[in-house]
Scaffold this active site. Structure first.
Site, PDB file in Angstrom:
ATOM      1  N   LEU A   1       0.819  -1.221   0.000  1.00 42.12           N
ATOM      2  CA  LEU A   1       0.000   0.000   0.000  1.00 42.12           C
ATOM      3  C   LEU A   1       0.848   1.264   0.000  1.00 42.12           C
TER       4      LEU A   1
ATOM      5  N   LEU B   1       3.073  -8.078 -10.120  1.00 41.51           N
ATOM      6  CA  LEU B   1       2.857  -6.737 -10.678  1.00 41.51           C
ATOM      7  C   LEU B   1       3.424  -5.636  -9.795  1.00 41.51           C
TER       8      LEU B   1
ATOM      9  N   GLU C   1       7.225   0.158  -8.416  1.00 36.24           N
ATOM     10  CA  GLU C   1       7.085   1.600  -8.587  1.00 36.24           C
ATOM     11  C   GLU C   1       6.904   1.791 -10.087  1.00 36.24           C
TER      12      GLU C   1
ATOM     13  N   THR D   1       7.003  -4.162 -19.022  1.00 36.02           N
ATOM     14  CA  THR D   1       6.528  -3.029 -19.806  1.00 36.02           C
ATOM     15  C   THR D   1       7.237  -2.933 -21.153  1.00 36.02           C
ATOM     16  N   ASP D   2       6.587  -2.287 -22.112  1.00 36.78           N
ATOM     17  CA  ASP D   2       7.247  -2.074 -23.413  1.00 36.78           C
ATOM     18  C   ASP D   2       8.408  -1.077 -23.298  1.00 36.78           C
ATOM     19  N   GLU D   3       8.458  -0.326 -22.190  1.00 36.59           N
ATOM     20  CA  GLU D   3       9.498   0.712 -22.069  1.00 36.59           C
ATOM     21  C   GLU D   3      10.913   0.132 -22.012  1.00 36.59           C
TER      22      GLU D   3
ATOM     23  N   TYR E   1      13.058   4.195 -14.310  1.00 33.23           N
ATOM     24  CA  TYR E   1      11.956   3.218 -14.218  1.00 33.23           C
ATOM     25  C   TYR E   1      12.172   2.071 -15.199  1.00 33.23           C
TER      26      TYR E   1
ATOM     27  N   SER F   1      15.028  -0.165 -14.357  1.00 31.67           N
ATOM     28  CA  SER F   1      14.782  -1.085 -13.231  1.00 31.67           C
ATOM     29  C   SER F   1      13.885  -2.241 -13.678  1.00 31.67           C
ATOM     30  N   LYS F   2      12.926  -1.972 -14.556  1.00 33.61           N
ATOM     31  CA  LYS F   2      12.079  -3.058 -15.065  1.00 33.61           C
ATOM     32  C   LYS F   2      12.905  -3.999 -15.952  1.00 33.61           C
TER      33      LYS F   2
ATOM     34  N   ASN G   1       0.997   1.075 -22.859  1.00 31.17           N
ATOM     35  CA  ASN G   1       0.275   1.932 -21.896  1.00 31.17           C
ATOM     36  C   ASN G   1      -1.162   1.470 -21.678  1.00 31.17           C
TER      37      ASN G   1
ATOM     38  N   LEU H   1      -1.213  10.222 -17.345  1.00 28.60           N
ATOM     39  CA  LEU H   1      -1.782  11.213 -18.254  1.00 28.60           C
ATOM     40  C   LEU H   1      -3.318  11.234 -18.322  1.00 28.60           C
TER      41      LEU H   1
ATOM     42  N   TYR I   1       3.582  17.641 -21.993  1.00 33.10           N
ATOM     43  CA  TYR I   1       5.044  17.751 -21.997  1.00 33.10           C
ATOM     44  C   TYR I   1       5.554  18.054 -23.415  1.00 33.10           C
TER      45      TYR I   1
ATOM     46  N   ASN J   1       0.329  12.280 -28.021  1.00 34.63           N
ATOM     47  CA  ASN J   1      -0.287  12.793 -26.784  1.00 34.63           C
ATOM     48  C   ASN J   1      -1.256  13.938 -27.056  1.00 34.63           C
TER      49      ASN J   1
HETATM   50  P1  NAD Z   1       0.552   1.045  -9.819  1.00 32.67           P
HETATM   51  O1  NAD Z   1       1.620   2.020  -9.454  1.00 32.67           O
HETATM   52  O2  NAD Z   1      -0.834   1.517 -10.044  1.00 32.67           O
HETATM   53  O3  NAD Z   1       0.486  -0.121  -8.717  1.00 32.67           O
HETATM   54  C1  NAD Z   1       1.630  -0.705  -8.170  1.00 32.67           C
HETATM   55  C2  NAD Z   1       1.211  -1.470  -6.917  1.00 32.67           C
HETATM   56  O4  NAD Z   1       2.397  -2.094  -6.387  1.00 32.67           O
HETATM   57  C3  NAD Z   1       0.633  -0.582  -5.815  1.00 32.67           C
HETATM   58  O5  NAD Z   1      -0.532  -1.172  -5.278  1.00 32.67           O
HETATM   59  C4  NAD Z   1       1.753  -0.516  -4.775  1.00 32.67           C
HETATM   60  O6  NAD Z   1       1.265  -0.347  -3.455  1.00 32.67           O
HETATM   61  C5  NAD Z   1       2.423  -1.861  -4.981  1.00 32.67           C
HETATM   62  N1  NAD Z   1       3.835  -1.854  -4.547  1.00 32.67           N
HETATM   63  C6  NAD Z   1       4.798  -0.983  -4.921  1.00 32.67           C
HETATM   64  N2  NAD Z   1       5.958  -1.254  -4.289  1.00 32.67           N
HETATM   65  C7  NAD Z   1       5.705  -2.336  -3.508  1.00 32.67           C
HETATM   66  C8  NAD Z   1       6.500  -3.099  -2.593  1.00 32.67           C
HETATM   67  N3  NAD Z   1       7.779  -2.769  -2.346  1.00 32.67           N
HETATM   68  N4  NAD Z   1       5.938  -4.153  -1.969  1.00 32.67           N
HETATM   69  C9  NAD Z   1       4.640  -4.487  -2.191  1.00 32.67           C
HETATM   70  N5  NAD Z   1       3.838  -3.782  -3.029  1.00 32.67           N
HETATM   71  C10 NAD Z   1       4.371  -2.726  -3.677  1.00 32.67           C
HETATM   72  O7  NAD Z   1       1.117   0.282 -11.110  1.00 32.67           O
HETATM   73  P2  NAD Z   1       0.346  -0.274 -12.392  1.00 32.67           P
HETATM   74  O8  NAD Z   1       0.236   0.808 -13.392  1.00 32.67           O
HETATM   75  O9  NAD Z   1      -0.844  -1.014 -11.963  1.00 32.67           O
HETATM   76  O10 NAD Z   1       1.465  -1.302 -12.918  1.00 32.67           O
HETATM   77  C11 NAD Z   1       1.510  -2.632 -12.402  1.00 32.67           C
HETATM   78  C12 NAD Z   1       2.631  -3.372 -13.089  1.00 32.67           C
HETATM   79  O11 NAD Z   1       2.431  -3.386 -14.501  1.00 32.67           O
HETATM   80  C13 NAD Z   1       4.012  -2.753 -12.861  1.00 32.67           C
HETATM   81  O12 NAD Z   1       4.935  -3.791 -12.712  1.00 32.67           O
HETATM   82  C14 NAD Z   1       4.275  -1.967 -14.148  1.00 32.67           C
HETATM   83  O13 NAD Z   1       5.647  -1.886 -14.402  1.00 32.67           O
HETATM   84  C15 NAD Z   1       3.567  -2.831 -15.160  1.00 32.67           C
HETATM   85  N6  NAD Z   1       3.047  -2.129 -16.354  1.00 32.67           N
HETATM   86  C16 NAD Z   1       2.259  -1.027 -16.223  1.00 32.67           C
HETATM   87  C17 NAD Z   1       1.723  -0.428 -17.381  1.00 32.67           C
HETATM   88  C18 NAD Z   1       0.812   0.770 -17.295  1.00 32.67           C
HETATM   89  O14 NAD Z   1       0.466   1.332 -18.343  1.00 32.67           O
HETATM   90  N7  NAD Z   1       0.373   1.202 -16.136  1.00 32.67           N
HETATM   91  C19 NAD Z   1       2.026  -0.965 -18.639  1.00 32.67           C
HETATM   92  C20 NAD Z   1       2.854  -2.081 -18.716  1.00 32.67           C
HETATM   93  C21 NAD Z   1       3.354  -2.673 -17.570  1.00 32.67           C
HETATM   94  O1  DAU Z   2       4.386   1.951 -21.797  1.00 30.69           O
HETATM   95  C1  DAU Z   2       4.023   1.369 -20.583  1.00 30.69           C
HETATM   96  C2  DAU Z   2       4.238   2.366 -19.465  1.00 30.69           C
HETATM   97  O2  DAU Z   2       3.205   3.348 -19.581  1.00 30.69           O
HETATM   98  C3  DAU Z   2       4.205   1.731 -18.079  1.00 30.69           C
HETATM   99  O3  DAU Z   2       5.285   0.840 -17.963  1.00 30.69           O
HETATM  100  C4  DAU Z   2       4.296   2.802 -16.983  1.00 30.69           C
HETATM  101  O4  DAU Z   2       4.167   2.202 -15.710  1.00 30.69           O
HETATM  102  C5  DAU Z   2       3.164   3.795 -17.197  1.00 30.69           C
HETATM  103  O5  DAU Z   2       3.266   4.835 -16.248  1.00 30.69           O
HETATM  104  C6  DAU Z   2       3.194   4.368 -18.614  1.00 30.69           C
HETATM  105  O6  DAU Z   2       4.366   5.225 -18.796  1.00 30.69           O
HETATM  106  P1  DAU Z   2       4.269   6.627 -19.553  1.00 30.69           P
HETATM  107  O7  DAU Z   2       5.370   7.484 -19.108  1.00 30.69           O
HETATM  108  O8  DAU Z   2       4.094   6.410 -21.024  1.00 30.69           O
HETATM  109  O9  DAU Z   2       2.838   7.134 -18.973  1.00 30.69           O
HETATM  110  P2  DAU Z   2       2.331   8.569 -18.453  1.00 30.69           P
HETATM  111  O10 DAU Z   2       0.866   8.474 -18.249  1.00 30.69           O
HETATM  112  O11 DAU Z   2       3.180   9.088 -17.351  1.00 30.69           O
HETATM  113  O12 DAU Z   2       2.602   9.493 -19.738  1.00 30.69           O
HETATM  114  C7  DAU Z   2       2.022   9.214 -21.000  1.00 30.69           C
HETATM  115  C8  DAU Z   2       2.573  10.224 -21.976  1.00 30.69           C
HETATM  116  O13 DAU Z   2       2.040  11.525 -21.657  1.00 30.69           O
HETATM  117  C9  DAU Z   2       4.082  10.387 -21.941  1.00 30.69           C
HETATM  118  O14 DAU Z   2       4.546  10.659 -23.250  1.00 30.69           O
HETATM  119  C10 DAU Z   2       4.309  11.610 -21.054  1.00 30.69           C
HETATM  120  C11 DAU Z   2       3.084  12.454 -21.332  1.00 30.69           C
HETATM  121  N1  DAU Z   2       2.566  13.262 -20.211  1.00 30.69           N
HETATM  122  C12 DAU Z   2       2.387  12.658 -19.010  1.00 30.69           C
HETATM  123  C13 DAU Z   2       1.890  13.369 -17.932  1.00 30.69           C
HETATM  124  C14 DAU Z   2       1.705  12.703 -16.583  1.00 30.69           C
HETATM  125  C15 DAU Z   2       2.233  14.591 -20.407  1.00 30.69           C
HETATM  126  O15 DAU Z   2       2.373  15.128 -21.528  1.00 30.69           O
HETATM  127  N2  DAU Z   2       1.732  15.295 -19.348  1.00 30.69           N
HETATM  128  C16 DAU Z   2       1.554  14.743 -18.113  1.00 30.69           C
HETATM  129  O16 DAU Z   2       1.107  15.450 -17.171  1.00 30.69           O
END
Ligand code: NAD
Ligand code: DAU
Length: 351
Positions: free
Chosen positions: A36, A82, A85, A132-134, A157, A160-161, A186, A197, A214, A256
């Site tokens: 949490l 999952l 950070e 992630t695709d990143e 980020y 680290s992934k 995403n 975003l 951005y 974006n």
């Molecule tokens: P999120 O930040 O919404 O959720 C992460 C969860 O992990 C939270 O509930 C947090 O409390 C928990 N957590 C963080 N550090 C922890 C720790 N040390 N111990 C236990 N729990 C911990 O993330 P999300 O967007 O749901 O992403 C989940 C996974 O999917 C991540 O591994 C992320 O890299 C991957 N991912 C996300 C996206 C995306 O678009 N959001 C896309 C591709 C992959």
């Molecule tokens: O591609 C998968 C990834 O997508 C995941 O691994 C990450 O956990 C997830 O956070 C996401 O990363 P991005 O950096 O692509 O997502 P974010 O929503 O932060 O930003 C999306 C795009 O929008 C990126 O090009 C940055 C831009 N942006 C983001 C924010 C927060 C803005 O222009 N303004 C903003 O305020």
């Protein structure tokens, strides 16, 4: 009865995965392990928290001994990992937290699994790592990431992934741990923390606040509806081949600025505002350091081998998403004020 440990289940994607598994597999025992952080919110799972096949454990994956104890106590059969950070901007200002949670945390889980499953390394058990695709870096105007694209992470980020992905594969090759990985683009949908975003823009438009874009808004992302990601995770967990990686994407690339303009148009309609009102909130701000230009996924492997494909058109997914945030103003207020952190104390500690 199988016991599946889902880490990060109180977060955005994790909560959708927990919900899907708890409802679809009454014979599984689903354990949601999450510490949490600011991104973890148990209110995301209020609809399943009383189900008999669901249990929540508050624990930090950075604590290796605790992970081993949990594996022993719960006889974990499978892991869907999952917890991480997840926000790129936070990784730029605070990289060390990402090293701890994403790298050390993953190794702790791998070690706990290896020890708990030592007599059954290649059979019943499975360690599924969500990535992630990143990790593949940044594309130019053309091309797609495939499963064989060389890793080229460019933010703390994504580095680290990438590191955690390498470690998962290392445990497969070295210790014969049964693993599977996926790298997704995403996600968008309900319960996403409003630092990302789409929920940030929806919330700002509703409150007549500036929408920070951005740079010039030229960066491209490939958007996938979160419930489609959860369905892909279910398929990969059950049918993905040992040691394999599957790319998951929406075939849905948006600059974006175009995405934000679409969002503004839909929001004007939903909020009964004059067309063009929300667009006036668009504000170009300083670019993200090292901002990756374009992500785009080739998801033909999962489509051909596991029969998955995205189910929703983007406009439909955006409508659903916007409707959800507009109908769940209380959730948004709790999250933005920090009040949601009280949910754990109220619902769990007093039991
Ligand atoms: P999120 O930040 O919404 O959720 C992460 C969860 O992990 C939270 O509930 C947090 O409390 C928990 N957590 C963080 N550090 C922890 C720790 N040390 N111990 C236990 N729990 C911990 O993330 P999300 O967007 O749901 O992403 C989940 C996974 O999917 C991540 O591994 C992320 O890299 C991957 N991912 C996300 C996206 C995306 O678009 N959001 C896309 C591709 C992959
Ligand atoms: O591609 C998968 C990834 O997508 C995941 O691994 C990450 O956990 C997830 O956070 C996401 O990363 P991005 O950096 O692509 O997502 P974010 O929503 O932060 O930003 C999306 C795009 O929008 C990126 O090009 C940055 C831009 N942006 C983001 C924010 C927060 C803005 O222009 N303004 C903003 O305020």
């Amino acid at each position: 009865m199988k016991t599946i440990l889902i880490t990060g289940g109180a977060g955005f994607i994790g909560s959708h995965v927990v919900r899907l598994f708890v409802n679809k597999y009454p014979d599984y025992s689903i354990i949601n392990l999450d510490n949490l952080t600011y991104a973890g919110n148990l209110a995301n799972l209020a609809d399943v928290e009383k189900m008999s096949n669901y249990e929540f454990i508050k624990a930090d994956i950075v604590e290796g001994v605790t992970m081993m104890e949990i594996f022993r106590a719960y006889k974990v059969d499978g892991v869907i990992h999952l917890a991480a950070e997840s926000h790129v901007d936070r990784s730029i200002s605070s990289p060390m937290e990402f090293i701890h949670a994403n790298i050390v945390g993953t190794v702790n889980l791998l070690n706990a699994a290896r020890i708990a499953w030592k007599d059954n390394l290649e059979n019943e058990n499975r360690f599924y790592h969500i990535s992630t695709d990143e990790v593949y870096g940044s594309l130019g105007d053309t091309g797609f990431f495939t499963e064989s694209t060389a890793y080229d992470p460019r933010s703390p980020y994504s580095a680290s992934k990438a590191s955690s992905d390498h470690l998962v594969r290392a445990y497969y090759h070295t210790y014969k741990l049964s693993v599977v990985l996926s790298n997704c683009s995403n996600n968008y949908g309900s319960f996403q923390f409003p630092e990302k975003l789409i929920p940030l823009a929806i919330n700002n438009i509703r409150n007549n606040k500036q929408i920070p874009v951005y740079g010039k808004g030229e960066n491209v992302r490939d958007w996938l509806y979160v419930e489609d990601h959860a369905i892909a995770i279910d398929l990969i967990y059950h049918w993905g081949l040992n040691g394999e990686t599957y790319n998951i994407g929406g075939q849905n690339e948006w600059k974006n600025i175009d995405l934000i303009r679409l969002l503004c148009k839909i929001m004007d309609k939903k909020l009964d505002r004059e067309p063009g009102t929300s667009e006036k909130l668009i504000t170009f701000v300083k670019d993200r350091a090292g901002h990756d230009l374009r992500y785009a996924i080739d998801s033909s492997k999962i489509q051909e081998e596991l029969g998955w494909k995205p189910s929703l058109q983007f406009e439909e997914g955006m409508e659903k998403t916007i409707d959800w945030y507009l109908a769940n103003e209380k959730w948004m207020k709790n999250v933005t004020s920090g009040d949601y952190q009280k949910y754990y104390e109220e619902q769990y500690l007093k039991r």
